[in-house]
Enzyme design. Structure first.
Site, PDB file in Angstrom:
ATOM      1  N   ALA A   1       3.138  -0.570   4.906  1.00 48.02           N
ATOM      2  CA  ALA A   1       2.698  -0.682   6.302  1.00 48.02           C
ATOM      3  C   ALA A   1       2.128  -2.055   6.638  1.00 48.02           C
ATOM      4  CB  ALA A   1       1.672   0.408   6.606  1.00 48.02           C
TER       5      ALA A   1
ATOM      6  N   ASN B   1       8.361  -5.290  -0.773  1.00 54.78           N
ATOM      7  CA  ASN B   1       8.227  -4.151   0.134  1.00 54.78           C
ATOM      8  C   ASN B   1       6.740  -4.050   0.413  1.00 54.78           C
ATOM      9  OD1 ASN B   1       7.979  -1.767   1.498  1.00 54.78           O
ATOM     10  ND2 ASN B   1       9.322  -0.587   0.156  1.00 54.78           N
TER      11      ASN B   1
ATOM     12  N   GLU C   1      12.981  -9.078   1.975  1.00 51.82           N
ATOM     13  CA  GLU C   1      12.146  -7.936   2.360  1.00 51.82           C
ATOM     14  C   GLU C   1      12.967  -6.655   2.156  1.00 51.82           C
ATOM     15  OE1 GLU C   1      11.571  -8.092   6.563  1.00 51.82           O
ATOM     16  OE2 GLU C   1      10.169  -6.426   6.620  1.00 51.82           O
TER      17      GLU C   1
ATOM     18  N   HIS D   1      12.916  -2.286   2.484  1.00 49.13           N
ATOM     19  CA  HIS D   1      12.298  -1.014   2.885  1.00 49.13           C
ATOM     20  C   HIS D   1      13.222   0.116   2.484  1.00 49.13           C
ATOM     21  CE1 HIS D   1       9.226  -3.088   5.088  1.00 49.13           C
ATOM     22  NE2 HIS D   1      10.161  -3.840   5.634  1.00 49.13           N
ATOM     23  N   LEU D   2      12.652   1.137   1.880  1.00 48.78           N
ATOM     24  CA  LEU D   2      13.453   2.296   1.489  1.00 48.78           C
ATOM     25  C   LEU D   2      13.996   3.005   2.720  1.00 48.78           C
ATOM     26  CD1 LEU D   2      10.994   3.510  -1.240  1.00 48.78           C
ATOM     27  CD2 LEU D   2      13.334   2.755  -1.675  1.00 48.78           C
ATOM     28  N   SER D   3      13.110   3.226   3.687  1.00 51.99           N
ATOM     29  CA  SER D   3      13.509   3.864   4.946  1.00 51.99           C
ATOM     30  C   SER D   3      13.987   2.791   5.931  1.00 51.99           C
ATOM     31  CB  SER D   3      12.327   4.635   5.545  1.00 51.99           C
ATOM     32  OG  SER D   3      11.317   3.723   5.965  1.00 51.99           O
TER      33      SER D   3
ATOM     34  N   ARG E   1       6.454   0.913  13.710  1.00 52.13           N
ATOM     35  CA  ARG E   1       7.175   0.364  12.556  1.00 52.13           C
ATOM     36  C   ARG E   1       8.278  -0.612  12.966  1.00 52.13           C
ATOM     37  NH1 ARG E   1       5.373   3.729   8.301  1.00 52.13           N
ATOM     38  NH2 ARG E   1       4.858   5.806   9.052  1.00 52.13           N
TER      39      ARG E   1
ATOM     40  N   ARG F   1       5.180  11.053  -2.229  1.00 47.46           N
ATOM     41  CA  ARG F   1       4.890  10.730  -0.834  1.00 47.46           C
ATOM     42  C   ARG F   1       6.145  10.911   0.025  1.00 47.46           C
ATOM     43  NH1 ARG F   1       4.503   4.599   1.433  1.00 47.46           N
ATOM     44  NH2 ARG F   1       3.928   5.117   3.569  1.00 47.46           N
TER      45      ARG F   1
ATOM     46  N   HIS G   1       3.933  -4.219   9.137  1.00 45.84           N
ATOM     47  CA  HIS G   1       3.808  -4.080  10.590  1.00 45.84           C
ATOM     48  C   HIS G   1       2.517  -4.678  11.134  1.00 45.84           C
ATOM     49  CE1 HIS G   1       7.041  -1.470   9.509  1.00 45.84           C
ATOM     50  NE2 HIS G   1       6.243  -0.594   8.939  1.00 45.84           N
TER      51      HIS G   1
ATOM     52  N   ARG H   1      12.379   4.618  13.172  1.00 48.40           N
ATOM     53  CA  ARG H   1      11.204   5.484  13.055  1.00 48.40           C
ATOM     54  C   ARG H   1      10.218   5.217  14.209  1.00 48.40           C
ATOM     55  NH1 ARG H   1       9.027   5.151   7.151  1.00 48.40           N
ATOM     56  NH2 ARG H   1       7.860   6.965   7.913  1.00 48.40           N
TER      57      ARG H   1
ATOM     58  N   PRO I   1       0.799  -1.222   0.000  1.00 48.10           N
ATOM     59  CA  PRO I   1       0.000   0.000   0.000  1.00 48.10           C
ATOM     60  C   PRO I   1       0.834   1.275   0.000  1.00 48.10           C
ATOM     61  CG  PRO I   1      -0.887  -1.556   1.575  1.00 48.10           C
ATOM     62  CD  PRO I   1       0.398  -2.147   1.071  1.00 48.10           C
ATOM     63  N   ASN I   2       0.361   2.223  -0.783  1.00 45.27           N
ATOM     64  CA  ASN I   2       0.888   3.596  -0.845  1.00 45.27           C
ATOM     65  C   ASN I   2       2.227   3.726  -1.568  1.00 45.27           C
ATOM     66  OD1 ASN I   2      -1.344   4.618   0.730  1.00 45.27           O
ATOM     67  ND2 ASN I   2      -0.375   3.632   2.484  1.00 45.27           N
TER      68      ASN I   2
ATOM     69  N   TYR J   1      11.272   8.856   1.844  1.00 43.10           N
ATOM     70  CA  TYR J   1      11.339   7.761   0.858  1.00 43.10           C
ATOM     71  C   TYR J   1      12.111   8.116  -0.406  1.00 43.10           C
ATOM     72  CZ  TYR J   1       7.716   5.899   3.909  1.00 43.10           C
ATOM     73  OH  TYR J   1       7.028   5.437   4.999  1.00 43.10           O
TER      74      TYR J   1
HETATM   75  C1  DQA Z   1       8.282   1.300   3.978  1.00 43.82           C
HETATM   76  C2  DQA Z   1       8.298   1.495   5.491  1.00 43.82           C
HETATM   77  C3  DQA Z   1       6.927   1.275   6.085  1.00 43.82           C
HETATM   78  O1  DQA Z   1       6.955   1.509   7.476  1.00 43.82           O
HETATM   79  C4  DQA Z   1       5.930   2.232   5.465  1.00 43.82           C
HETATM   80  O2  DQA Z   1       4.639   1.972   5.969  1.00 43.82           O
HETATM   81  C5  DQA Z   1       5.941   2.192   3.988  1.00 43.82           C
HETATM   82  C6  DQA Z   1       7.230   2.156   3.311  1.00 43.82           C
HETATM   83  C7  DQA Z   1       9.646   1.659   3.348  1.00 43.82           C
HETATM   84  O3  DQA Z   1       9.867   1.291   2.195  1.00 43.82           O
HETATM   85  O4  DQA Z   1      10.461   2.327   3.991  1.00 43.82           O
HETATM   86  O5  DQA Z   1       4.907   2.271   3.339  1.00 43.82           O
HETATM   87  O6  DQA Z   1       8.025  -0.066   3.696  1.00 43.82           O
END
Ligand code: DQA
Length: 157
Positions: free
Chosen positions: A77, A74, A98, A100-102, A111, A18, A80, A107, A10-11, A23
């Site tokens: 959210a 990836n 797995e 994650h960009l961040s 998370r 965003r 989590h 954080r 998602p997102n 990110y």
């Molecule tokens: C994310 C980290 C997640 O906590 C967040 O909800 C995302 C992006 C990342 O790529 O850093 O949507 O997966």
């Protein structure tokens, strides 16, 4: 040609606009192109799915059992919260990475839990787009390790 399934949760379709401070400014398409290019160097093709719906991602993981040799995910959210996605990934027997960009560990507390961490082979977080490229390299190494179990894990020769 063998296939990697690349899943985006998602997102992530809004990457680029965003929270670029968190990110980065690269779009999801740019990350996908980088994965495709890296995978091609190892004769692997990539199928990508982005969805804002948990069930779509779960069904894609189920489908990968017949079509893909590895999964890079990836989950946004859902990382989590989704024990269902973790259960689906646990059924897939190929390498799973797995990304994650961040760096979620640095954080907000919500998370810090990854439901996926215990069912994937490894996690790459906090490296921005580099994480996607390194995930392909990890998949290639893990596939080679499985094909040649006697060699040292991660060895290049
Ligand atoms: C994310 C980290 C997640 O906590 C967040 O909800 C995302 C992006 C990342 O790529 O850093 O949507 O997966």
């Amino acid at each position: 040609m063998r296939e990697i399934l690349l899943l985006s949760g998602p997102n992530l379709d809004l990457l680029g606009v965003r929270s670029p401070d968190v990110y980065g400014t690269a779009t999801l398409s740019a990350h996908v192109e980088a994965v495709i290019a890296r995978a091609a160097t190892a004769d692997l093709r990539v199928r990508h799915l982005q969805s804002n719906f948990e069930g779509d991602l779960i069904e894609a993981v189920h489908g990968a059992r017949a079509s893909a040799v590895a999964i890079i995910i990836n989950a946004g959210a859902l990382t989590h919260s989704s024990w269902a996605l973790a259960d689906a990934l646990a059924i897939f027997s190929g390498p799973k990475i797995e990304v994650h960009l961040s760096n979620p560990a640095a954080r907000e507390p919500f998370r810090h839990l990854s439901t996926l961490a215990g069912v994937v082979d490894g996690s790459l977080a906090g490296l921005g787009g580099l994480g996607y490229v390194l995930a392909v390299d990890a998949v290639v190494h893990l596939l080679e390790d499985r094909e040649t179990p006697s060699r040292l894990p991660g060895a290049t020769a």
